[in-house]
Design a protein around this motif. Sequence first.
Motif, PDB file in Angstrom:
ATOM      1  N   MET B   1      -9.996  -9.986  23.551  1.00 10.24           N
ATOM      2  CA  MET B   1      -9.207 -11.170  23.853  1.00 10.24           C
ATOM      3  C   MET B   1      -8.093 -10.783  24.830  1.00 10.24           C
ATOM      4  N   SER B   2      -8.014 -11.424  25.939  1.00 11.15           N
ATOM      5  CA  SER B   2      -6.958 -11.035  26.868  1.00 11.15           C
ATOM      6  C   SER B   2      -5.903 -12.133  26.903  1.00 11.15           C
ATOM      7  N   THR B   3      -4.710 -11.741  26.639  1.00 11.44           N
ATOM      8  CA  THR B   3      -3.632 -12.715  26.629  1.00 11.44           C
ATOM      9  C   THR B   3      -2.610 -12.270  27.670  1.00 11.44           C
ATOM     10  N   PRO B   4      -2.256 -13.159  28.581  1.00  5.51           N
ATOM     11  CA  PRO B   4      -1.278 -12.756  29.593  1.00  5.51           C
ATOM     12  C   PRO B   4       0.031 -12.315  28.939  1.00  5.51           C
ATOM     13  N   GLU B   5       0.702 -11.407  29.549  1.00  5.18           N
ATOM     14  CA  GLU B   5       1.966 -10.900  29.001  1.00  5.18           C
ATOM     15  C   GLU B   5       3.006 -12.010  28.921  1.00  5.18           C
ATOM     16  N   ASN B   6       3.796 -11.931  27.913  1.00  5.01           N
ATOM     17  CA  ASN B   6       4.889 -12.874  27.797  1.00  5.01           C
ATOM     18  C   ASN B   6       5.980 -12.397  28.745  1.00  5.01           C
ATOM     19  N   PRO B   7       6.678 -13.341  29.380  1.00  2.00           N
ATOM     20  CA  PRO B   7       7.620 -12.974  30.433  1.00  2.00           C
ATOM     21  C   PRO B   7       8.655 -11.938  29.954  1.00  2.00           C
ATOM     22  N   THR B   8       9.074 -12.045  28.702  1.00  4.11           N
ATOM     23  CA  THR B   8      10.086 -11.107  28.238  1.00  4.11           C
ATOM     24  C   THR B   8       9.477  -9.788  27.799  1.00  4.11           C
ATOM     25  N   GLY B   9       8.129  -9.713  27.809  1.00  2.00           N
ATOM     26  CA  GLY B   9       7.487  -8.439  27.507  1.00  2.00           C
ATOM     27  C   GLY B   9       7.065  -8.301  26.073  1.00  2.00           C
ATOM     28  N   THR B  10       7.915  -8.477  25.106  1.00  2.00           N
ATOM     29  CA  THR B  10       7.536  -8.248  23.716  1.00  2.00           C
ATOM     30  C   THR B  10       7.572  -9.551  22.926  1.00  2.00           C
ATOM     31  N   PRO B  11       6.704  -9.642  21.926  1.00  2.00           N
ATOM     32  CA  PRO B  11       6.702 -10.840  21.100  1.00  2.00           C
ATOM     33  C   PRO B  11       8.030 -10.962  20.361  1.00  2.00           C
ATOM     34  N   THR B  12       8.436 -12.185  20.133  1.00  7.03           N
ATOM     35  CA  THR B  12       9.728 -12.369  19.503  1.00  7.03           C
ATOM     36  C   THR B  12       9.626 -12.692  18.030  1.00  7.03           C
ATOM     37  N   ARG B  13       8.456 -13.136  17.593  1.00  2.74           N
ATOM     38  CA  ARG B  13       8.370 -13.552  16.198  1.00  2.74           C
ATOM     39  C   ARG B  13       7.159 -12.944  15.499  1.00  2.74           C
ATOM     40  N   THR B  14       7.270 -12.827  14.183  1.00  2.00           N
ATOM     41  CA  THR B  14       6.194 -12.226  13.397  1.00  2.00           C
ATOM     42  C   THR B  14       5.668 -13.229  12.386  1.00  2.00           C
ATOM     43  N   VAL B  15       4.352 -13.373  12.351  1.00  3.38           N
ATOM     44  CA  VAL B  15       3.749 -14.165  11.277  1.00  3.38           C
ATOM     45  C   VAL B  15       2.928 -13.211  10.417  1.00  3.38           C
ATOM     46  N   VAL B  16       3.135 -13.323   9.106  1.00  2.00           N
ATOM     47  CA  VAL B  16       2.343 -12.533   8.173  1.00  2.00           C
ATOM     48  C   VAL B  16       1.297 -13.448   7.558  1.00  2.00           C
ATOM     49  N   VAL B  17       0.047 -13.004   7.532  1.00  2.00           N
ATOM     50  CA  VAL B  17      -1.044 -13.778   6.943  1.00  2.00           C
ATOM     51  C   VAL B  17      -1.492 -13.070   5.677  1.00  2.00           C
ATOM     52  N   ILE B  18      -1.463 -13.764   4.546  1.00  2.00           N
ATOM     53  CA  ILE B  18      -1.960 -13.147   3.312  1.00  2.00           C
ATOM     54  C   ILE B  18      -3.384 -13.637   3.079  1.00  2.00           C
ATOM     55  N   GLY B  19      -4.333 -12.716   3.123  1.00  2.00           N
ATOM     56  CA  GLY B  19      -5.741 -13.067   2.913  1.00  2.00           C
ATOM     57  C   GLY B  19      -6.501 -13.027   4.225  1.00  2.00           C
ATOM     58  N   HIS B  20      -7.530 -12.177   4.277  1.00  4.63           N
ATOM     59  CA  HIS B  20      -8.372 -12.138   5.471  1.00  4.63           C
ATOM     60  C   HIS B  20      -9.770 -12.614   5.110  1.00  4.63           C
ATOM     61  N   GLY B  21      -9.839 -13.866   4.651  1.00  2.00           N
ATOM     62  CA  GLY B  21     -11.137 -14.488   4.404  1.00  2.00           C
ATOM     63  C   GLY B  21     -11.555 -15.225   5.666  1.00  2.00           C
ATOM     64  N   MET B  22     -12.484 -16.154   5.491  1.00  2.00           N
ATOM     65  CA  MET B  22     -13.003 -16.866   6.654  1.00  2.00           C
ATOM     66  C   MET B  22     -11.899 -17.638   7.354  1.00  2.00           C
ATOM     67  N   VAL B  23     -11.020 -18.254   6.555  1.00  2.00           N
ATOM     68  CA  VAL B  23     -10.007 -19.120   7.152  1.00  2.00           C
ATOM     69  C   VAL B  23      -8.856 -18.294   7.729  1.00  2.00           C
ATOM     70  N   GLY B  24      -8.454 -17.243   7.023  1.00  2.00           N
ATOM     71  CA  GLY B  24      -7.405 -16.379   7.555  1.00  2.00           C
ATOM     72  C   GLY B  24      -7.794 -15.844   8.926  1.00  2.00           C
ATOM     73  N   HIS B  25      -9.046 -15.413   9.031  1.00  2.00           N
ATOM     74  CA  HIS B  25      -9.539 -14.894  10.314  1.00  2.00           C
ATOM     75  C   HIS B  25      -9.510 -15.976  11.391  1.00  2.00           C
ATOM     76  N   ARG B  26      -9.955 -17.161  10.999  1.00  2.00           N
ATOM     77  CA  ARG B  26      -9.974 -18.246  11.983  1.00  2.00           C
ATOM     78  C   ARG B  26      -8.559 -18.549  12.478  1.00  2.00           C
ATOM     79  N   PHE B  27      -7.604 -18.473  11.552  1.00  2.00           N
ATOM     80  CA  PHE B  27      -6.226 -18.730  11.957  1.00  2.00           C
ATOM     81  C   PHE B  27      -5.775 -17.697  12.993  1.00  2.00           C
ATOM     82  N   VAL B  28      -6.038 -16.423  12.722  1.00  2.00           N
ATOM     83  CA  VAL B  28      -5.579 -15.377  13.646  1.00  2.00           C
ATOM     84  C   VAL B  28      -6.226 -15.582  15.014  1.00  2.00           C
ATOM     85  N   GLU B  29      -7.531 -15.870  14.997  1.00  2.00           N
ATOM     86  CA  GLU B  29      -8.214 -16.085  16.276  1.00  2.00           C
ATOM     87  C   GLU B  29      -7.625 -17.260  17.035  1.00  2.00           C
ATOM     88  N   ALA B  30      -7.364 -18.354  16.299  1.00  2.00           N
ATOM     89  CA  ALA B  30      -6.855 -19.556  16.960  1.00  2.00           C
ATOM     90  C   ALA B  30      -5.478 -19.269  17.551  1.00  2.00           C
TER      91      ALA B  30
END
Lengths: 139, 853
Positions: B1-30
Amino acid sequence: MTTLTLSPVEEAPTTSRAVVRPGMLPTPGTRQWIVACPVSRLVPGRGVAVLLPGSAQAALFLLPNGMIYAVGNLDPYAGAAVISRGLTGDRAGDPTVASPLLKQVFSLRTGVALDDPEVALPTYAVRVQHGTVRLGLPR
Amino acid sequence: MSTPENPTGTPTRTVVVIGHGMVGHRFVEALRSRDTGSTWKVTVLSAEADAAYDRVGLSSYVGTWDRNALALSGNSYAGDDLVDLRLGVRAEHVDRDTRTVTTDDGDVIAYDDLVIATGSHPFVPPVPGHDSAGCFVYRTLDDLDAIRLAAESAIERAAAEGREANGLVVGGGLLGLEAANALRLLGLTPHVVEFAPRLMPLQVDVGGGAVLERLIGGLGVNVHTGAGTSSIATQDDGRLAVELSDGTALLTDLVVFSAGVRPSDAVARAAGLDVGERGGVLTDIACRTSDENVWAVGEVAAVEGRCYGLVAPGYTMAEVVADRLLGGDATFPGADLSTKLKLLGVDVASFGDAMATTPGALEIVHTDATKGTYAKVVVSDDARTLLGGILVGDASAYTTLKAYVGREVPGDPGTLVSPAGIDDSALGSALPDDAVICSCNNVTKGSICGAIAEGACDLAAIKGCTTAGTTCGGCLPTVKKLLVDSGVELSKALCEHFEQSRAELFEIVVSTGIRTFSGLVARYGTGTGCEICKPTVASILASTSSDHVLDGEQAALQDSNDHFLANIQKNGTYSVVPRMPGGEVTAEQLIVIGQVARDFGLYVKVTGGQRIDLFGARVEQLPAIWQRLVDVGMESGQAYGKSLRTVKSCVGSSWCRYGVQDSVAMAVDLEHRYRGLRSPHKIKFGVSGCARECAEARGKDVGVIATDKGWNLYVCGNGGQTPAHARLLVSDLDDETLVRYIDRFLMFYVRTADRLQRTAPWLDALEGGLEHLRAVVCEDSLGIAADLEAAMDRHVAGYQDEWKAVLDDPEKLSRFVSFVNAPEEADPTVAFDESGPRKVPVLLGLPTIRENV
Ligand SMILES: Cc1cc2nc3c(=O)[nH]c(=O)nc-3n(C[C@H](O)[C@H](O)[C@H](O)COP(=O)(O)OP(=O)(O)OC[C@H]3O[C@@H](n4cnc5c(N)ncnc54)[C@H](O)[C@@H]3O)c2cc1C
């Protein structure tokens, strides 16, 4: 000549069935039972050839659903003993084997060539006891 | 997956996902595909040791026992630095004040936003003995491994005791019946106990349940409805004695609980989040919980109080939350709970208001006891609008009927379930444009017809441009009907067991990762297969992996030739052809071939493909023959397979005074590269060292002819019944480009040709013809070149000599006998006549009279 194991009829108590089920039930009357092989020797979906007394041959198949069938091994179209090496399957639910040579399809239940009802393979009764497959022959 | 760099360089926020089932994975991909500015860093905690896998397809694990086959694509986020996936790590505690998650390995992870995707767990009713050894649930790969172990030892024990091994499933719903089928596939006799008076009480009504019970009972599943499980007690012999509420007692080897699921909301509860009345993390229609920085998706979420036990609504929730985190305002629109499935080969479908709960609703039912079908439609009180329905035994009309839910039915609704069978052909064309045909991906009839109008002329094209039918595939018959209605000619079904063409099956195998015939026929076909579809599927499986063709269930699919890795001849003996790449052979090898022929009495003939054929070997002689050939460095020539046969060459520039390139070296390299590649039909190559063309390369599927600047590549020629000259694809290639183009050409052919379609007719049928082929191969017009090359690289890397692999495997070796009960015996029917100028087989008389014993 290898000796074939013949065993007298011993009516199995009805409770001792294995998971695999014989496709052809024996017709009444005494018969010889020829030891073919352990069930575990059979690959689901494939066949093996079994040597019968008097140089006849049977083709024995275990299907994925657990049914076991035995028919004659001689391909009546080709004149070669190859039926056991054919592919199994079904036609409209009827279990079948196709000759590996010219692909004629035979019913495993009746032995009849499905596109040529005049022609048929012989069929044999099968019994599974204590994990061993036996073929029934008329006495 | 290629995502263009964010102008400031580093991500500013963190999301934690509990559970890597079918839906957790779909969320991360989306999130990762939409977060083009890389504003979010993602940490995923997965209690299971496996990254997200296809739980919906869990049952197909039975038989393959291949975990990778179920892996969801992209589930490792390889190469994406912004996703940190931690497998085998459970979230223990959420502190909403400090916004941290504590894991079971003691880590404390800070979040800006938290997504709870913990799914559900099976409900185990608290009957006495429910936790005995031998009691299981059916939810994860590990569960299935445990069931398998128990089943195998039960079968062994039962066989020793001369009885049948059996298993009992508590719960006769959708999953219970899947579990029962799994037990059946494992070799146990299944029993199903259902508390309600019928099977699948949530989806079907009394009438449908009765038909279903008869059909399933007929398949060897013992059904006990209207009975609860009262107690389970371990006996001295290790078996379980199960008592039912109606007084029945059953002895069973193992028990699987499948009595519904409960949302896994413990962590959320402990964190003080609101939960629904019947469990589940309570959210609004944005999937936001009672804490504005915490979201819930999938089976654990109770959206406005309601939990959804299907994957499609979960996916929608995942998309909603991804959108919200990026500043959008998506909401969860509710979900369609219609189901269509095939259980133990029995079609069951239920859609819309299946139970006729709408006030005034009318039911029209047709039951056919002989055919074993049940069809019911529910219509509005004026008998005009279709509200829902149930189909058992034959659900072919499902997609069309479902598209009519909430709409007026043309004509008399009684005809929808008429004894003549449901005639949905008229319905299809009468459907309005906004009717949803593919509910997995929400594709309407309008967009499908639009795609057809724009030139999509087969299922693959429609799937490509509309995504219809790419998830469960259930709507494909309807899509096909729309195609036919629009006047498009469709390719033929493979055989009575598969409606799909070979190319479609190839695509299904590649995209679903199904690796067994039984899995494929259960999900996409009917019956148990035949001599047409089995070898076709075997070839597809072989083209897409490097497993030995006789491994596992694949062994049962191979034609006799592939099964014995030799060519069957008219008397049932075999011929043996060792590979001689480019026609090259050493003196030592020739001597051994001669000795083998002499010692085994084989008839010797030089083939048209510059190699040597040894005729008349009996099955039990094959391994000994191969051993001697392998010992002098020879290998299988795959003369028996639908695969690369030979690369014929002239002697080329190293010896010939006219030669301009080293055709032998090129031929040897090409033969080594493509040997063993399974394909829709046999493939032959020729390489000529100059324009005199002594290798007859233009009569081959791939012809390579030297020029003073490099190589000309010709494709799609053949000799045989309908000879065709190969056509010039491209001129003056260097070695490397030549190989790359051949890689692409061959894989493209392997993926898209019909069964037994050679390259010439394939090219004739290819829309756009040679121009299109040239664009695909040389200009990568479809953007698949890298994929085709990668597939070929995998083939090359995984190649193994099929003969040697058998010689090294005692189990496979043991199949090479004429008689299972007399392994030393030769087949007495095999005879030869050696009185004439050459040895010939003698056939037996041909008995054609029926002689049933
Ligand atoms: C046999 C079977 C057949 C099915 N068939 C269908 C079908 O035909 N159609 C359909 O739509 N649906 C079907 N389903 C249901 C479908 O699988 C689920 O709806 C879907 O998997 C839900 O996805 P999820 O991500 O919400 O939950 P899950 O896939 O259950 O994933 C949740 C994950 O979170 C993990 N987890 C839980 N707690 C924690 C924690 N504290 N920390 C870290 N990780 C945690 C769990 O271990 C699990 O891996 C079927 C289910 C089964 C079991």
